[in-house]
Design a protein around this motif. Structure first.
Motif, mmCIF file in Angstrom:
data_model
loop_
_atom_site.group_PDB
_atom_site.id
_atom_site.type_symbol
_atom_site.label_atom_id
_atom_site.label_comp_id
_atom_site.label_asym_id
_atom_site.label_seq_id
_atom_site.Cartn_x
_atom_site.Cartn_y
_atom_site.Cartn_z
ATOM 1 N N LEU A 149 0.633 -1.136 0.188
ATOM 2 C CA LEU A 149 0.209 0.309 0.174
ATOM 3 C C LEU A 149 0.841 1.179 -0.071
ATOM 4 C CD1 LEU A 149 -2.896 1.973 -0.121
ATOM 5 C CD2 LEU A 149 -3.009 1.182 2.775
ATOM 6 N N PRO A 156 -3.717 6.501 -2.603
ATOM 7 C CA PRO A 156 -4.250 5.889 -1.624
ATOM 8 C C PRO A 156 -3.907 5.173 -2.880
ATOM 9 C CG PRO A 156 -5.627 6.086 -0.635
ATOM 10 C CD PRO A 156 -5.471 7.464 -1.526
ATOM 11 N N PRO A 221 -11.836 0.025 4.183
ATOM 12 C CA PRO A 221 -10.459 0.561 3.629
ATOM 13 C C PRO A 221 -9.636 -0.984 3.004
ATOM 14 C CG PRO A 221 -10.962 1.506 5.656
ATOM 15 C CD PRO A 221 -12.022 0.801 5.720
ATOM 16 N N THR A 222 -9.848 -2.243 3.854
ATOM 17 C CA THR A 222 -8.931 -3.239 3.694
ATOM 18 C C THR A 222 -8.962 -4.294 3.474
ATOM 19 O OG1 THR A 222 -7.745 -3.478 6.273
ATOM 20 C CG2 THR A 222 -7.680 -5.459 4.518
ATOM 21 N N TRP A 225 -8.275 -1.963 -0.575
ATOM 22 C CA TRP A 225 -6.883 -2.370 -0.998
ATOM 23 C C TRP A 225 -7.050 -3.599 -1.777
ATOM 24 C CZ3 TRP A 225 -4.189 -5.993 1.569
ATOM 25 C CH2 TRP A 225 -2.616 -6.154 1.353
ATOM 26 N N GLY A 237 -10.681 5.670 0.910
ATOM 27 C CA GLY A 237 -10.796 4.885 1.988
ATOM 28 C C GLY A 237 -10.592 6.299 2.840
ATOM 29 N N ARG A 239 -8.467 8.033 5.659
ATOM 30 C CA ARG A 239 -6.945 7.169 5.347
ATOM 31 C C ARG A 239 -6.680 7.450 6.407
ATOM 32 N NH1 ARG A 239 -4.875 11.522 1.235
ATOM 33 N NH2 ARG A 239 -6.841 10.952 0.086
ATOM 34 N N GLN A 241 -6.826 5.029 8.484
ATOM 35 C CA GLN A 241 -6.900 3.383 8.937
ATOM 36 C C GLN A 241 -6.011 2.698 7.953
ATOM 37 O OE1 GLN A 241 -11.247 2.428 8.499
ATOM 38 N NE2 GLN A 241 -11.412 2.154 10.059
ATOM 39 N N LEU A 242 -5.879 3.759 6.648
ATOM 40 C CA LEU A 242 -4.598 3.015 5.462
ATOM 41 C C LEU A 242 -3.625 3.081 6.107
ATOM 42 C CD1 LEU A 242 -6.640 4.424 2.116
ATOM 43 C CD2 LEU A 242 -6.593 1.766 2.560
ATOM 44 N N ARG A 243 -3.359 4.474 6.189
ATOM 45 C CA ARG A 243 -1.722 4.930 7.274
ATOM 46 C C ARG A 243 -1.555 3.376 8.172
ATOM 47 N NH1 ARG A 243 0.109 9.670 5.016
ATOM 48 N NH2 ARG A 243 -0.693 10.606 3.682
#
Length: 994
Positions: A149, A156, A221-222, A225, A237, A239, A241-243
């Motif tokens: 990711l 993302p 988010p997962t 991805w 998604g 941000r 959670q994605l980071r």
């Protein structure tokens, strides 16, 4: 003609652009500041219509090597910046140019490179990206990729990235070192960054082509991805959670093989003396510095604080890695039962299992250190052939039944290396449970299948009889493809042993020619005649490879005179270069006036039955190599007593028409005469030996595998020694520097004459160097080799004279330091009343020198070159040998460097260097040969501070290789690295005269 390029920009995009050799009509003038359009670039829309893949037309800015007025054209464009007209001049530097380009999906690059593009060449950068695409394909299909990711700007993106380990990392480093500079033209980043960007783009696109649908149907988010790993890489998604997910993935990546700065290393120790146990030692190795090894004992003791510079918890890393390795090598499970594993104890069978899995461990990213003998000793198992013959070489002319068809007793044996195996050792090997056996104090690996095949062969064919010729062929490699094991040694006793020793001439009584022969042979010539007569009696061919000037001609004529004492002998056919036909005629008339000589040459030469009837009236028929090929069918119909090749290096290319023609001739014996049986490659020796005794060195492919590749590529002295032993019976080589050969030849004094360049020469020299260095970085393979050789030739021309490079017919005086030195030398020669030979490899330049030197010294200067007719050649040689004849003789190296006797000269001047010691020595030996009464002074003109002086130093090293069995030509220069070439051609400050 277009040249299609491909490169990767800093964002990982693959861009294709092209140059056109037909544009522009004229080069732009000196460019102002700013970015100009590339003058050779193809329009983007036009390019898109020509390539068979989908793409998007874009504009790209490239940093390219450039002169002040224009970029340097790629090597594939075949533009010469030194030609008259629009020739850019000035200092090279990087300059930015705008080109039309097409952005393509990385995965379609192989399709583009494989497509037929009429009127197009593929640039070195595009070919390199094709190799990188193959690497990416192997990673994807092998499952050595992982999901990641990334944040590209603020967006993302789900990407596939390579998970390299073990051999993958080594392949990446090799690609990085070989990457063309042009690949960085769009980004300017470091090579490793550019290569990573390109590889990541290829891996990501190729992985997506394998996965055509989303992985999950959930939300969040997962899930977004995961789904983005197959379709559009960018997604939306939360941000935060994605980071968090990105950090977790990065931590996972770090723990994977090849991603940690340390990796587990296994070192296998073989047992010593009578100890039964093998030990696999566990260690940690630094990925970036493989020399850093930390034992597992230190890891568990935690007393090596250096470890913590790489990882925080080395003990956990070691345990995790051992657990991963145990899936490949289950034997490691025993060590993992310990809380602090440091080593694994194995028996011989377990050690063999570990050795067998070592390659898999390496592929998985582990380091494996094995005993040096592993992987090599299985090749030591071979066959020995022992033979017994009666009589001696000295008696061969007296005893009947001793010839190449004589039957001899033989015995095959199995051997490890050069050591013959006893019956007890063979039984031990056969009974061993694994192919790992300790024998005679060392461990060896024996291929059990090969051992069984060898034992089966001995059961069927351990002893018997074969002809002497068959045994000699076995020694040379014939039948190697059919035998289960290679032949490592061939031994014989009696006359055959003396022949195979390569010193048969030392065992033979010297032979004198018959009464009436017009020369008194020297002792070494009488031994040479005895050797030729010995081979003749056996019906074997040979190569008389005496140094130039030692009298190969007179030895051969003596053999012919001896042979003619026997009645009803068919004629001998002598094939030679056109330049020495007259010499053979005169020498035969002088030394063997009883020989009836016929020259098969000219438009009125006979053919068919007329030729067959005509040659029966003669003892010696002389023809040339071109005619031997042209009249091959007619000459094949005649049964010759002997076929002799003078200057036999003319058949060094075994696939040439004339080589095939002479091999097809029918004769009882074949003799090759040459002072240089090998000039550049060992395949030349194979060609000459296969003419003399067909099949004696096996097939060409066997010869290459057994001798040529090990000697030429690896410098294998053992293979060279084996080749000398095999060819020794059929090659007689004596050198003039050996006091035992000749004692009354005067000295040869060699001198290097250093010359300066004029300012004009230095300017042209630098222009040629700048052009090559700009083009060489983006070329490879045959193109690179051709560019290097062409540049070397240009630089030699510059060192000779500016007018030679420019080809403009401009005046010669005052413009060349080398020409000035030549004039000084010739003035001294003429003042002393001596004569000189002047050699140049450039016939066209020789034509310009003739009128200049004639006017400068007010004397006749004959010029012998490849276009000189036979009668004119003979007349030139005869007049020069006359004491009242011309004092200066100019010769092209190719036409005048062999076969001539020019002992009237006691000065030899090499105007330009051939960079092949054998060729230069051949030319020098026109004067330094039997018949010379004065010391010969040899001067080699070399421009100081240029590649001429630097290569001269390198030649000294190459001469050692010639002694090994290999000659040395110019092709070795093409294999130098770019940095070595840069150092070689760089012009030193002292090169320019005041």
């Amino acid at each position: 003609m277009w040249v299609v390029h491909a490169l990767c920009d800093s964002g990982g995009r693959l861009l294709v652009w092209a140059e056109d050799s037909e544009r522009p009509a004229r080069l732009p003038g000196r460019a102002p500041a700013g970015v100009l359009a590339h003058p050779f670039a193809v329009d983007g829309e036009e390019l898109l219509g020509a390539v068979p893949v989908d793409g998007v037309v874009e504009s790209a800015e490239l940093a390219l090597p450039s002169f002040a007025s224009a970029p340097v054209a790629s090597p594939e464009l075949v533009r010469d910046p030194l030609t008259a007209g629009a020739a850019p001049r000035g200092k090279l530097r990087l300059r930015h140019w705008r080109v039309g380009a097409v952005s393509i999906p990385p995965a379609v690059l192989p399709e583009l490179l494989a497509a037929e593009l009429p009127g197009c060449r593929i640039g070195s950068d595009a070919r390199f990206l094709g190799e990188l695409a193959d690497f990416a394909e192997s990673l994807v299909t092998g499952g050595r990729v992982i999901p990641s990711l990334l944040f590209e700007g603020d967006r993302p993106a789900a990407r596939w990235i390579p998970a390299m380990a073990g051999s993958d990392s080594a392949r990446f480093v090799a690609l990085r070192d070989a990457m063309p500079h042009a690949l960085r033209a769009a980004s300017g980043d470091a090579p490793e960054q550019v290569l990573h960007a390109a590889l990541n783009a290829l891996v990501d696109d190729l992985a997506r082509t394998k996965l055509t649908r989303g992985l999950v149907a959930a939300e969040g988010p997962t899930a977004a991805w995961l789904n983005a790993l197959t379709g559009e890489p960018h997604f939306a998604g939360d941000r935060a959670q994605l980071r968090t997910l990105a950090r977790q993935l990065e931590s996972w990546h770090t723990g994977l093989a090849g991603q940690s700065p340390l990796r587990t290393c296994f070192r296998l120790h073989a047992p010593e003396d009578d100890e039964p146990d093998w030990i696999v030692e566990f260690m940690l190795q630094a990925v970036d510095d493989p020399g850093v090894l930390i034992s597992a004992q230190d890891v568990w003791a935690d007393n090596d604080h250096v470890l913590h510079r790489w990882v925080d918890q080395p003990q956990e890393l070691l345990l995790a890695e051992l657990g991963r390795a145990s899936r490949i090598c289950p034997e490691l499970d025993a060590a993992l039962r310990s809380t602090h594993p440091t080593e694994l104890v194995l028996d011989t069978e377990g050690a063999y299992e570990f050795l067998s899995r070592a390659a898999h461990l390496d592929q998985a990213g582990f380091a494996v250190l094995l005993p040096s003998w592993w992987g090599r000793s299985q090749r030591q198992l071979g066959l020995k052939l022992n033979a017994t013959s009666t009589g001696t070489a000295g008696a061969v002319t007296k005893e009947s039944g001793i010839d190449k068809n004589a039957l001899i007793d033989y015995r095959w044996e199995l051997a490890l290396g050069n050591e013959t195996l006893t019956q007890d050792e063979l039984a031990e090997l056969a009974a061993a449970k694994v192919p790992l056996v300790r024998m005679r104090g060392r461990w060896v690996q024996v291929d059990r299948k090969l051992l069984a095949a060898g034992l089966a062969m001995l059961e069927q064919d351990a002893t018997g009889q074969m002809t002497a010729l068959d045994l000699l062929k076995q020694a040379g490699g014939e039948g190697e493809e059919q035998r289960p094991l290679p032949v490592v040694e061939v031994n014989a006793t009696g006359w055959l042993g003396e022949l195979m020793s390569g010193q048969a001439d030392q065992h033979l009584e010297p032979v004198d020619p018959p009464t009436g022969f017009g020369a008194t042979l020297r002792p070494y010539q009488r031994r040479g005649l005895a050797w030729l007569a010995f081979l003749n009696r056996l019906g074997l061919g040979g190569c008389l490879a005496d140094d130039m000037g030692l009298g190969k001609t007179v030895q051969l004529l003596a053999l012919e005179a001896l042979s003619r004492q026997e009645e009803s002998r068919p004629p001998t056919l002598l094939v030679c270069p056109m330049s020495v036909v007259g010499n053979w005629q005169r020498e035969a008339e002088r030394f063997a006036p009883g020989l009836r000589v016929h020259v098969h040459h000219g438009g009125r030469r006979l053919s068919g039955e007329d030729l067959r009837d005509e040659v029966e009236r003669y003892d010696l028929v002389i023809t040339t190599y071109p005619l031997a090929a042209r009249d091959a069918e007619a000459l094949r119909e005649i049964r010759w007593e002997r076929v002799v090749l003078d200057e036999a290096q003319n058949i060094k290319n075994s696939n040439s028409r004339q080589a095939k023609a002479v091999r097809g001739l029918s004769a009882r014996q074949r003799i090759a005469l040459t002072g240089t049986p090998v000039e550049n490659r060992l395949a030349e020796l194979w060609s000459i030996m296969d003419f003399a005794n067909p099949g004696i060195l096996g097939s060409l492919s066997t010869f290459r595998a057994r001798y040529a590749v090990p000697v030429e590529r690896d410098g294998d002295t053992d293979a060279a020694a084996r080749l000398r032993r095999v060819t020794g019976p059929f090659v007689l080589r004596r050198v003039k520097t050996d006091p035992a050969v000749i004692t009354d030849l005067p000295d040869k004094i060699e001198m290097k004459q250093l010359c300066n360049l004029t300012s004009e020469q230095a300017t042209l020299y630098q222009a040629v160097v700048d052009d090559m260095l700009a083009r060489i970085a983006e070329s490879e393979g045959m193109e690179r080799r051709g560019l290097v050789l062409a540049t070397m030739s240009k630089l030699k021309q510059v060192c000779n004279h500016p007018a030679q490079l420019l080809g403009d017919g401009s005046p010669l005086p005052g413009r060349s330091g080398k020409l000035a030195r030549l004039e000084e030398l010739l003035e001294s020669v003429l003042a002393e009343g001596d004569k000189a030979l002047v050699f140049t490899q450039f016939a066209e330049f020789g034509g310009h020198l003739v009128p200049h030197l004639s006017a400068r010294f007010d004397t006749e200067v004959p010029f012998l070159h490849g276009g000189t007719p036979k009668k004119a050649r003979d007349a030139m040689v005869e007049r020069f040998q006359d004491p009242e004849g011309p004092r200066i003789f100019l010769l092209s190296l190719k036409a005048g460097g062999t076969g001539l006797t020019l002992t009237a000269a006691n000065h030899v001047i090499h105007l330009d260097r051939w960079w092949n010691p054998a060729v230069e020595d051949q030319a020098t030996d026109r004067a330094f040969r039997i018949g010379q009464r004065r010391d010969v002074q040899v001067r080699k003109l070399t421009c100081i501070g240029t590649l001429e002086e630097k290569i001269d130093r390198m030649i000294e090293d190459k001469k050692a290789l010639a002694q090994l069995v290999v000659g040395s030509g110019e092709n070795w220069l093409t294999e130098l690295s770019t940095q070595q070439l840069r150092e070689l051609v760089t012009l030193d400050a002292e090169a320019i005269g005041a």
